[in-house]
Design a protein around this motif. Sequence first.
Motif, short mmCIF file in Angstrom:
data_model
loop_
_atom_site.label_atom_id
_atom_site.label_comp_id
_atom_site.label_asym_id
_atom_site.label_seq_id
_atom_site.Cartn_x
_atom_site.Cartn_y
_atom_site.Cartn_z
N ALA A 1 41.94 97.57 6.50
CA ALA A 1 43.34 97.27 6.25
C ALA A 1 43.84 97.81 4.91
O ALA A 1 44.99 98.24 4.81
CB ALA A 1 43.57 95.76 6.30
N PHE A 2 42.99 97.80 3.91
CA PHE A 2 43.49 98.08 2.56
C PHE A 2 42.86 99.29 1.87
O PHE A 2 43.42 99.77 0.89
CB PHE A 2 43.30 96.84 1.67
N ARG A 3 41.73 99.76 2.33
CA ARG A 3 41.04 100.83 1.59
C ARG A 3 40.93 102.14 2.34
O ARG A 3 40.58 103.14 1.74
CB ARG A 3 39.64 100.36 1.19
N LYS A 4 41.16 102.17 3.62
CA LYS A 4 41.06 103.40 4.41
C LYS A 4 42.35 104.19 4.34
O LYS A 4 43.42 103.63 4.09
CB LYS A 4 40.75 103.05 5.88
N PRO A 5 42.28 105.49 4.59
CA PRO A 5 43.52 106.28 4.66
C PRO A 5 44.43 105.76 5.78
O PRO A 5 43.96 105.19 6.76
CB PRO A 5 43.01 107.69 4.99
N LYS A 6 45.71 105.97 5.63
CA LYS A 6 46.71 105.44 6.58
C LYS A 6 46.50 105.99 7.99
O LYS A 6 46.21 107.15 8.18
CB LYS A 6 48.12 105.80 6.11
N TYR A 7 46.69 105.10 8.96
CA TYR A 7 46.75 105.47 10.38
C TYR A 7 47.68 104.47 11.07
O TYR A 7 48.07 103.46 10.49
CB TYR A 7 45.36 105.54 11.03
N ASP A 8 48.06 104.77 12.29
CA ASP A 8 49.12 104.01 12.97
C ASP A 8 48.83 102.52 13.11
O ASP A 8 49.70 101.69 12.87
CB ASP A 8 49.38 104.59 14.37
N GLU A 9 47.64 102.15 13.52
CA GLU A 9 47.31 100.75 13.77
C GLU A 9 47.03 99.96 12.50
O GLU A 9 46.94 98.74 12.54
CB GLU A 9 46.09 100.66 14.69
N GLN A 10 46.91 100.63 11.37
CA GLN A 10 46.51 99.96 10.13
C GLN A 10 47.50 98.90 9.70
O GLN A 10 47.10 97.85 9.19
CB GLN A 10 46.32 101.00 9.02
N GLN A 11 48.77 99.14 9.88
CA GLN A 11 49.78 98.16 9.46
C GLN A 11 49.62 96.84 10.22
O GLN A 11 49.73 95.77 9.63
CB GLN A 11 51.19 98.72 9.67
N HIS A 12 49.31 96.92 11.50
CA HIS A 12 49.09 95.70 12.29
C HIS A 12 47.80 95.00 11.87
O HIS A 12 47.76 93.78 11.77
CB HIS A 12 49.05 96.03 13.78
N ILE A 13 46.76 95.78 11.64
CA ILE A 13 45.50 95.20 11.19
C ILE A 13 45.70 94.50 9.85
O ILE A 13 45.20 93.39 9.64
CB ILE A 13 44.40 96.29 11.09
#
Length: 101
Positions: A41-53
């Motif tokens: 959620a907080f340390r990986k590069p941005k991707y589409d599902e990350q905001q929901h996670i």
Amino acid sequence: MDLEKMTNDKKLYLCKWYFKVGFACLPFLWTVNVIWFFNEAFRKPKYDEQQHIKRYVIFSFIGSVIWGIIILSWIIAFQVNRAKWGEFADDISFIIPLGVP
């Protein structure tokens, strides 16, 4: 479980599932959710599902803290008042301590 081998859709599904099951009075699943998915959620590069996670991780953390406060409050209240509550305390106790009338 290795989250690196999972697709982003499966990660979101698993995070959401743990969050929902936590409402069945299983707050430790919210804690597991926070631990497993914090990096996603907080340390990986941005991707589409990350905001929901990220949203599920934040709500899981809040739920874990609230449940922790509730459980700690109950433990303190029970330990302080156990002898005063008499037979009722014995009825709800798993182990009855010896030496306290």
